[in-house]
Motif scaffolding. Structure first.
Motif, mmCIF file in Angstrom:
data_model
loop_
_atom_site.group_PDB
_atom_site.id
_atom_site.type_symbol
_atom_site.label_atom_id
_atom_site.label_comp_id
_atom_site.label_asym_id
_atom_site.label_seq_id
_atom_site.Cartn_x
_atom_site.Cartn_y
_atom_site.Cartn_z
ATOM 1 N N UNK A 295 1.009 -1.115 0.251
ATOM 2 C CA UNK A 295 0.227 -0.175 0.111
ATOM 3 C C UNK A 295 0.879 1.325 0.058
ATOM 4 N N UNK A 296 0.694 2.243 -1.247
ATOM 5 C CA UNK A 296 2.216 3.244 -0.972
ATOM 6 C C UNK A 296 0.852 3.505 -1.532
ATOM 7 N N UNK A 297 0.888 5.440 0.240
ATOM 8 C CA UNK A 297 0.208 5.956 -0.642
ATOM 9 C C UNK A 297 -1.176 6.294 -0.279
ATOM 10 N N UNK A 298 -1.896 4.246 0.123
ATOM 11 C CA UNK A 298 -2.743 3.942 0.010
ATOM 12 C C UNK A 298 -3.438 4.085 1.413
ATOM 13 N N UNK A 299 -4.299 4.106 2.611
ATOM 14 C CA UNK A 299 -4.391 4.484 3.828
ATOM 15 C C UNK A 299 -5.417 2.700 3.612
ATOM 16 N N UNK A 300 -5.632 2.489 4.880
ATOM 17 C CA UNK A 300 -5.723 1.109 5.183
ATOM 18 C C UNK A 300 -7.179 1.523 5.856
ATOM 19 N N UNK A 301 -8.128 1.290 5.586
ATOM 20 C CA UNK A 301 -9.157 1.693 6.805
ATOM 21 C C UNK A 301 -9.688 1.222 8.041
ATOM 22 N N UNK A 302 -10.254 1.311 8.593
ATOM 23 C CA UNK A 302 -10.820 -0.151 10.113
ATOM 24 C C UNK A 302 -11.879 -0.655 8.607
ATOM 25 N N UNK A 303 -12.500 -0.895 8.386
ATOM 26 C CA UNK A 303 -13.636 -0.777 8.168
ATOM 27 C C UNK A 303 -13.026 -2.019 6.516
ATOM 28 N N UNK A 304 -11.865 -2.063 6.452
ATOM 29 C CA UNK A 304 -12.131 -3.439 5.776
ATOM 30 C C UNK A 304 -11.484 -4.353 6.660
ATOM 31 N N UNK A 305 -11.060 -4.184 7.761
ATOM 32 C CA UNK A 305 -10.635 -5.820 8.245
ATOM 33 C C UNK A 305 -12.083 -6.616 8.525
ATOM 34 N N UNK A 306 -11.299 -7.484 7.758
ATOM 35 C CA UNK A 306 -12.349 -9.435 7.511
ATOM 36 C C UNK A 306 -12.028 -9.193 6.306
ATOM 37 N N UNK A 307 -11.277 -7.642 5.343
ATOM 38 C CA UNK A 307 -12.202 -7.886 3.865
ATOM 39 C C UNK A 307 -10.779 -8.127 2.422
ATOM 40 N N UNK A 308 -10.037 -8.150 3.644
ATOM 41 C CA UNK A 308 -8.885 -8.251 2.615
ATOM 42 C C UNK A 308 -8.187 -9.724 2.185
ATOM 43 N N UNK A 309 -8.130 -10.109 2.597
ATOM 44 C CA UNK A 309 -8.503 -11.547 1.775
ATOM 45 C C UNK A 309 -9.478 -12.221 2.703
ATOM 46 N N UNK A 310 -10.042 -13.480 1.463
ATOM 47 C CA UNK A 310 -11.753 -14.065 1.275
ATOM 48 C C UNK A 310 -11.425 -15.401 2.409
#
Length: 234
Positions: free
Chosen positions: A197-212
């Motif tokens: 993730x280069x200059x790309x935020x990791x929002x908390x809402x993505x928790x559990x959605x990074x890898x199926x």
């Protein structure tokens, strides 16, 4: 130029280098052949989902294609494919890249949205996504917004990027948006993924959605499908 001629050109380069004295011309010719082979496997297409034309357009800025799939169809196996998106794109099918490296970016830097349909059709358990044919592939996304949304109940495959084999993905200045009720993960499959993730935020809402299939807040060290990611947990 084919992979065979590329190999032949490389062999010729080393052969010329080994007998360097008096062979500058041969070395120069071999280098030119290699450069030609590399450039011949690169394809760059502009894609305008709203106004493009897959049937007759050349795929340049003045005459863009309409779909990413058409750009894939015109690419060279094992080569490099660069896609310039001229507007938001909605993925409605499985797009299998046959090249070794893909660059997909917003042509004007406006961070166009990439959304995925809830299903391919009423029967398929597979969902629309990007995937790869080569065993080792890399992909760079630039200035794009990926949207996680709900999938239809009958769809079992719920990811945007398939990792049947090994894939390395870099997100440059991208964003992730999670809709209410979303179950569409960023990655999924039996292969191994590396992502940056280069200059790309990791929002908390993505928790559990990074890898199926990987629960929220799972330590990355406990996920064998992810070789590297700039996160402590998924």
């Amino acid at each position: 130029m084919t992979d065979t001629t590329l190999s032949e050109a490389t062999t010729a380069l080393w052969a010329a280098a080994n007998g360097y004295n008096g062979k500058i011309g041969e070395i120069d010719a071999a280098v030119v052949a290699i450069i030609g082979a590399l450039s011949s496997t690169k394809r760059r297409f502009w894609v305008d989902p709203a106004n493009g034309n897959d049937a007759s357009a050349t795929g340049d800025l003045a005459a863009p294609l309409q779909t990413i799939q058409e750009a894939v169809d015109r690419s060279v196996d094992g080569g490099l494919l660069q896609i310039e998106l001229m507007g938001p794109v909605h993925i409605t099918e499985q797009i299998a890249f046959k090249v070794g490296h893909v660059i997909m970016r917003s042509q004007d830097g406006n961070r166009h949205r990439v959304t995925f349909a809830t299903q391919i059709d009423d029967n398929s358990i597979f969902g629309p996504r990007f995937t790869f044919i080569p065993s080792l592939s890399s992909m760079q996304f630039r200035d794009l917004e990926f949207v996680s949304s709900p999938r239809s109940p009958h769809v079992q495959q719920k990811n945007m990027i398939g990792t049947q084999l090994n894939v390395a993905v870099t997100f440059n200045d991208c964003r992730f948006t999670v809709e209410v009720g979303a179950d569409l993960a960023l990655f999924g499959g039996d292969g191994v993924a590396t992502f940056v993730l280069d200059d790309t935020p990791a929002p908390a809402e993505m928790a559990g959605l990074w890898f199926e299939g990987v629960a929220a807040n799972t330590p990355i060290a406990d996920v064998p499908q992810v070789l590297y990611a700039p996160l402590a947990t998924l």
